[in-house]
Scaffold this motif. Structure first.
Motif, PDB file in Angstrom:
ATOM      1  N   ASN A 184     -17.350  71.353   6.634  1.00 21.60           N
ATOM      2  CA  ASN A 184     -17.460  70.951   5.229  1.00 21.60           C
ATOM      3  C   ASN A 184     -17.774  72.141   4.328  1.00 21.60           C
ATOM      4  O   ASN A 184     -17.225  72.272   3.226  1.00 21.60           O
ATOM      5  CB  ASN A 184     -18.541  69.870   5.071  1.00 21.60           C
ATOM      6  CG  ASN A 184     -18.141  68.557   5.700  1.00 21.60           C
ATOM      7  OD1 ASN A 184     -16.948  68.280   5.888  1.00 21.60           O
ATOM      8  ND2 ASN A 184     -19.118  67.733   6.038  1.00 21.60           N
ATOM      9  N   GLU A 185     -18.652  73.028   4.803  1.00 17.79           N
ATOM     10  CA  GLU A 185     -19.005  74.225   4.031  1.00 17.79           C
ATOM     11  C   GLU A 185     -17.792  75.135   3.849  1.00 17.79           C
ATOM     12  O   GLU A 185     -17.539  75.645   2.745  1.00 17.79           O
ATOM     13  CB  GLU A 185     -20.122  74.994   4.735  1.00 17.79           C
ATOM     14  CG  GLU A 185     -21.478  74.309   4.727  1.00 17.79           C
ATOM     15  CD  GLU A 185     -22.502  75.069   5.548  1.00 17.79           C
ATOM     16  OE1 GLU A 185     -22.118  76.077   6.195  1.00 17.79           O
ATOM     17  OE2 GLU A 185     -23.683  74.660   5.552  1.00 17.79           O
ATOM     18  N   PRO A 231     -18.138  72.388  14.030  1.00 17.82           N
ATOM     19  CA  PRO A 231     -19.156  71.384  13.694  1.00 17.82           C
ATOM     20  C   PRO A 231     -18.964  70.847  12.277  1.00 17.82           C
ATOM     21  O   PRO A 231     -18.576  71.594  11.364  1.00 17.82           O
ATOM     22  CB  PRO A 231     -20.466  72.164  13.829  1.00 17.82           C
ATOM     23  CG  PRO A 231     -20.147  73.277  14.777  1.00 17.82           C
ATOM     24  CD  PRO A 231     -18.729  73.648  14.513  1.00 17.82           C
ATOM     25  N   GLY A 232     -19.214  69.556  12.090  1.00 14.62           N
ATOM     26  CA  GLY A 232     -18.937  68.887  10.832  1.00 14.62           C
ATOM     27  C   GLY A 232     -19.522  69.559   9.611  1.00 14.62           C
ATOM     28  O   GLY A 232     -18.841  69.752   8.599  1.00 14.62           O
ATOM     29  N   GLU A 233     -20.798  69.923   9.672  1.00 15.23           N
ATOM     30  CA  GLU A 233     -21.437  70.543   8.512  1.00 15.23           C
ATOM     31  C   GLU A 233     -20.812  71.900   8.201  1.00 15.23           C
ATOM     32  O   GLU A 233     -20.569  72.227   7.032  1.00 15.23           O
ATOM     33  CB  GLU A 233     -22.943  70.707   8.783  1.00 15.23           C
ATOM     34  CG  GLU A 233     -23.726  71.218   7.587  1.00 15.23           C
ATOM     35  CD  GLU A 233     -25.226  71.245   7.837  1.00 15.23           C
ATOM     36  OE1 GLU A 233     -25.935  71.918   7.057  1.00 15.23           O
ATOM     37  OE2 GLU A 233     -25.690  70.608   8.811  1.00 15.23           O
ATOM     38  N   ARG A 234     -20.539  72.672   9.242  1.00 12.28           N
ATOM     39  CA  ARG A 234     -19.908  73.978   9.053  1.00 12.28           C
ATOM     40  C   ARG A 234     -18.504  73.813   8.477  1.00 12.28           C
ATOM     41  O   ARG A 234     -18.090  74.564   7.584  1.00 12.28           O
ATOM     42  CB  ARG A 234     -19.843  74.716  10.386  1.00 12.28           C
ATOM     43  CG  ARG A 234     -19.100  76.048  10.359  1.00 12.28           C
ATOM     44  CD  ARG A 234     -19.755  77.035   9.419  1.00 12.28           C
ATOM     45  NE  ARG A 234     -19.108  78.341   9.485  1.00 12.28           N
ATOM     46  CZ  ARG A 234     -19.302  79.305   8.613  1.00 12.28           C
ATOM     47  NH1 ARG A 234     -20.129  79.117   7.581  1.00 12.28           N
ATOM     48  NH2 ARG A 234     -18.690  80.465   8.738  1.00 12.28           N
ATOM     49  N   ASN A 238      -9.474  68.451   8.157  1.00 11.91           N
ATOM     50  CA  ASN A 238     -10.305  67.732   9.125  1.00 11.91           C
ATOM     51  C   ASN A 238      -9.648  67.729  10.503  1.00 11.91           C
ATOM     52  O   ASN A 238     -10.332  67.845  11.531  1.00 11.91           O
ATOM     53  CB  ASN A 238     -10.548  66.298   8.650  1.00 11.91           C
ATOM     54  CG  ASN A 238     -11.530  66.238   7.495  1.00 11.91           C
ATOM     55  OD1 ASN A 238     -12.402  67.091   7.361  1.00 11.91           O
ATOM     56  ND2 ASN A 238     -11.396  65.235   6.651  1.00 11.91           N
ATOM     57  N   GLU A 296     -15.149  73.474   1.499  1.00  8.49           N
ATOM     58  CA  GLU A 296     -15.594  73.513   0.107  1.00  8.49           C
ATOM     59  C   GLU A 296     -15.454  74.923  -0.472  1.00  8.49           C
ATOM     60  O   GLU A 296     -14.951  75.094  -1.598  1.00  8.49           O
ATOM     61  CB  GLU A 296     -17.047  73.054   0.009  1.00  8.49           C
ATOM     62  CG  GLU A 296     -17.589  73.029  -1.420  1.00  8.49           C
ATOM     63  CD  GLU A 296     -19.028  72.557  -1.509  1.00  8.49           C
ATOM     64  OE1 GLU A 296     -19.567  72.531  -2.629  1.00  8.49           O
ATOM     65  OE2 GLU A 296     -19.612  72.204  -0.459  1.00  8.49           O
TER      66      GLU A 296
END
Length: 253
Positions: free
Chosen positions: A110-111, A105-108, A96, A114
């Motif tokens: 996280n992807e 970007p947060g969503e990217r 993070n 993961e």
């Protein structure tokens, strides 16, 4: 593309690099091979903008690393020989942090986390302090952090160190995928069979100089040897030394 031109690096009276030059094309894996103390890690740090050369220059995608290291780091993923991590953080906290520094970007983010965490099998360590992890797991954390921003250029200094066979194979396949996407990769390793397997061209560095460069087949032909290992030992003048050591061991054991 990476262009290293006449790189010289001195530390006091010690000449770590003595005017080395090479290029790494788009869609190419370039292997930098050499014995310990030959100048590999110094070269890698200069390419990544960690060290400034005493003279000479490096261009990454046309940008001078010494003049604009931040811009170069935006498109570069660097894995040092020894992982440099914040050991008081957990891996997920560290990812993070990297994401915030690189403005992913947060969503990217996280992807990517993961996908890479699952690929390298460190899910169960995400909440552990980095300082408590094994060397191999730290190396995976270092690798993942270097890949989070999907870099165009990869500078990997002994990146296979400490990896289990499965993770090493995954990294190898990932590098070949990146090559196919047109990325530039500089890869140093002591595992010469691996270099022979994945590198398009190889530069052999010895005493701060590039003493041979070309495809693996070109180097074999040049040195009149059958394997990259034998080429390396011959060019770095290690064959006779190894023979003498082995003979001495046979006599004593």
């Amino acid at each position: 593309m990476i262009e290293a031109e006449n790189l010289v690096k001195t530390f006091g009276s010690t000449h770590a690099l003595r005017g080395i030059s090479f290029t790494v094309k788009n869609g190419e894996i370039y292997g930098l091979l050499g014995p310990n103390g030959s100048g590999k890690s110094t070269t890698m740090k200069i390419l990544a903008g960690i060290l400034r050369p005493t003279s000479g220059r490096v261009l990454v995608d046309g940008v001078n690393v010494s003049e604009n290291p931040i811009k170069v780091k935006e498109i570069t993923g660097y894995v040092p020989e020894t992982p440099v991590l914040y050991e008081s953080l957990t891996p997920i906290e560290f990812f993070n942090f990297i994401g915030s520094v690189r403005r992913i970007p947060g969503e990217r983010l996280n992807e990517m986390v993961e996908t890479l965490v699952k690929a390298f099998g460190i899910e169960k360590y995400l909440g552990e302090l980095i300082g408590s992890l094994s060397f191999g797991t730290k190396q995976k954390v270092s690798l993942i952090s270097a890949l989070l921003h999907d870099p165009k250029v990869l500078i990997l200094d002994e990146a296979m160190n400490g990896l289990d066979p499965k993770s090493a194979r995954i990294l190898r396949e990932l590098l070949l995928q990146f090559k196919g996407e047109g990325r530039s990769i500089v890869f140093s390793t002591h595992v010469l069979q691996l270099a022979e397997m994945i590198c398009d061209r190889v530069g052999v560095i010895y005493n701060g100089e590039i003493i041979a460069e070309g495809t693996v087949d070109e180097l074999k032909k040049f040195a009149h040897e059958e394997s990259l290992e034998d080429v390396f030992l011959k060019l770095t003048e290690s064959q006779d030394e190894i023979f003498a050591v082995v003979q001495a061991l046979k006599e004593r054991l």
